[in-house]
Design an enzyme around this catalytic site. Structure first.
Site, mmCIF file in Angstrom:
data_model
loop_
_atom_site.group_PDB
_atom_site.id
_atom_site.type_symbol
_atom_site.label_atom_id
_atom_site.label_comp_id
_atom_site.label_asym_id
_atom_site.label_seq_id
_atom_site.Cartn_x
_atom_site.Cartn_y
_atom_site.Cartn_z
ATOM 1 N N TYR A 4 10.060 35.623 49.529
ATOM 2 C CA TYR A 4 9.610 34.251 49.779
ATOM 3 C C TYR A 4 9.948 33.792 51.198
ATOM 4 O O TYR A 4 11.032 34.079 51.708
ATOM 5 C CB TYR A 4 10.280 33.281 48.808
ATOM 6 C CG TYR A 4 9.792 33.419 47.386
ATOM 7 C CD1 TYR A 4 8.454 33.218 47.065
ATOM 8 C CD2 TYR A 4 10.682 33.748 46.367
ATOM 9 C CE1 TYR A 4 8.014 33.341 45.749
ATOM 10 C CE2 TYR A 4 10.249 33.867 45.057
ATOM 11 C CZ TYR A 4 8.914 33.667 44.751
ATOM 12 O OH TYR A 4 8.488 33.793 43.464
ATOM 13 N N LYS B 114 38.372 26.707 30.117
ATOM 14 C CA LYS B 114 37.175 25.852 30.257
ATOM 15 C C LYS B 114 36.014 26.625 30.887
ATOM 16 O O LYS B 114 36.229 27.705 31.453
ATOM 17 C CB LYS B 114 37.533 24.644 31.116
ATOM 18 C CG LYS B 114 37.994 25.004 32.520
ATOM 19 C CD LYS B 114 38.799 23.898 33.160
ATOM 20 C CE LYS B 114 39.169 24.278 34.580
ATOM 21 N NZ LYS B 114 40.164 23.390 35.167
HETATM 22 C C1 LIG Z 1 41.255 24.032 35.828
HETATM 23 C C2 LIG Z 1 42.575 23.456 35.613
HETATM 24 C C3 LIG Z 1 43.734 24.255 35.673
HETATM 25 C C4 LIG Z 1 43.725 25.718 36.070
HETATM 26 O O1 LIG Z 1 43.610 25.881 37.466
HETATM 27 P P1 LIG Z 1 43.655 27.355 38.088
HETATM 28 O O2 LIG Z 1 43.615 27.178 39.559
HETATM 29 O O3 LIG Z 1 42.445 28.065 37.578
HETATM 30 O O4 LIG Z 1 44.901 27.984 37.608
HETATM 31 C C5 LIG Z 1 44.937 23.670 35.335
HETATM 32 N N1 LIG Z 1 44.999 22.354 34.989
HETATM 33 C C6 LIG Z 1 43.913 21.560 34.948
HETATM 34 C C7 LIG Z 1 44.058 20.125 34.582
HETATM 35 C C8 LIG Z 1 42.674 22.071 35.277
HETATM 36 O O5 LIG Z 1 41.602 21.264 35.245
#
Ligand SMILES: *Cc1c(COP(=O)(O)O)cnc(C)c1O
Length: 392
Positions: free
Chosen positions: A261, A36
């Site tokens: 800034y 993702k």
């Molecule tokens: C993001 C996510 C993961 C992965 O988590 P990590 O800590 O990056 O391994 C796994 N399951 C779900 C449902 C997630 O949203």
């Protein structure tokens, strides 16, 4: 090809991390790579291709469009949408052969209505055992799955839950979640409902809670060489991303003058200040203002004044010969020196994940494998001839 700010993605390191993960879970457990948010900022299509070539079985996205992007780049492995989808997205979910997470009966009925018994759509059911973000409440889970299994055109391929505290010291909460999730699976089996895929483990659970592997795991961070907490990286993962820029100006600034800034930094000595061609518009966080360091000529130079949208200033008074065009490392290695992602995250008061997710679309991703550049993906502003962006 030179850029003023770019991010390097080490595909060999990524593949190494996949192999490490595989060795932790064994051959009998499937691995869904959580990809993702554009693979946590690493660029989803290329990460997906490398991961699939290295024994990743499935991919996990958060949104419909992340799934479509992967399909458009030729990825054929199953893709699970981890966040709840909208009824308005159903037609495209089916068209692009994506697997939605279902935890709402209205959505499930709409899905059933759009499919045929001949070509059922696969779904996973999320059970909320403690995250309370999405998912079916545990006490309604059996009834929900009963109802779902009566709907035509739907095949319940998987059931899963998610952990909120695996990266913390206290194991009690996670252990109880695993146990309740296992009970639920047993109760379903007793009713003759054997769901093929059962999963719970994120990265920290993969290393800390072998009991939580079930028959599929969902690593994200560890494949990119990072954890929510630095302490868990005792298994030899390699960092995948580094973030680099260049000096675009060097100037003398007399004692008593301020920079940038708000004039938040004032020199107590005659100084040499170098301008680096990356700012918060690239993902070099404004939280690093007057706080962090960047590497130049193999040494740490402190950030002075406020980080601006396009440019960040460093004090190079003590580093001889700094010149326009010099490479600057925001995180990663330079010679023997290194600024790690965890260090940057700490300066920014956040976790490593947010640092890599924050690298903006202004920053080209340069993919490196076997010591050579195998692809460059630019999203904004670059007019690269097509052959410079090989797709395979
Ligand atoms: C993001 C996510 C993961 C992965 O988590 P990590 O800590 O990056 O391994 C796994 N399951 C779900 C449902 C997630 O949203």
């Amino acid at each position: 090809m030179e850029f003023a700010a770019w991010s390097e993605i080490d595909i060999d390191a990524l593949k190494h991390n996949v192999r490490k993960t595989r060795s932790l879970v064994g051959q009998d457990v499937k691995i869904l790579l959580t990809i993702k948010a554009d693979a946590y900022g690493h660029g989803a299509p290329r990460v997906a291709r490398a991961a699939v070539s290295e024994s990743i079985d499935m991919l996990g996205v958060a949104t419909l469009h992340e799934g479509i992007e992967l399909r458009c780049s030729g990825i054929e492995v199953p893709i699970l949408i981890l966040s709840p989808s909208l009824i308005s997205e159903i037609d495209e979910i089916i068209e692009w052969d994506l697997t939605p997470t279902v935890s709402d009966l209205r959505f499930a009925r709409a899905l059933s209505f759009s499919t045929s018994a001949k070509q059922p759509v696969k779904v996973h059911v999320e059970i909320d055992t403690g995250m309370a973000r999405a998912g079916v409440n545990e006490d309604e889970a059996l009834e929900f799955i009963d109802n779902l299994s009566q709907l035509g055109g739907i095949m319940i391929e998987g059931i899963y839950t998610h952990f909120p505290t695996t990266y913390l010291e206290d194991p009690e909460f996670t252990t109880a979640q695993v146990e309740r999730f296992r009970n639920l699976i047993d109760q379903l089996s007793a009713r003759g409902l054997n769901l093929p895929l059962r999963h719970a483990a994120n990265s920290a659970a993969i290393t800390q809670y072998p009991d939580s592997h079930f028959n599929l795991v969902r690593p994200g961070g560890m494949i990119y060489g990072m954890f929510p907490q630095p302490d868990f990286n005792g298994i030899g993962l390699r960092p995948v991303m580094s973030f680099k820029s260049r000096i675009v100006n060097v100037k003398r600034v007399e004692k008593g003058r301020s920079v940038s800034y708000g004039r938040t930094y004032r020199f107590g000595h005659d100084a040499i200040v170098a301008a680096v061609a990356a700012g918060y518009g690239h993902g070099l966080s404004r939280a690093l203002s007057n706080k962090g360091y960047l590497l130049v000529r193999g040494r740490r130079a402190p950030i002075v004044g406020m980080v601006t949208m396009d440019v960040t200033l460093i004090d190079v008074t003590d580093i001889p010969d700094v010149a326009v065009g010099d490479e600057v490392v925001i995180f990663g290695r330079q010679g023997d020196a290194e600024i790690g992602i965890y260090e940057v995250a700490k300066w920014c008061d956040t976790i490593a994940y947010e640092v890599t997710c924050g690298i903006g679309k202004r920053v080209p991703r340069v993919y490196i494998e076997n010591g050579r550049v195998t692809g460059i993906v630019t999203l904004v502003g670059e007019r690269l001839p097509k052959e410079r962006i090989p797709l395979s």
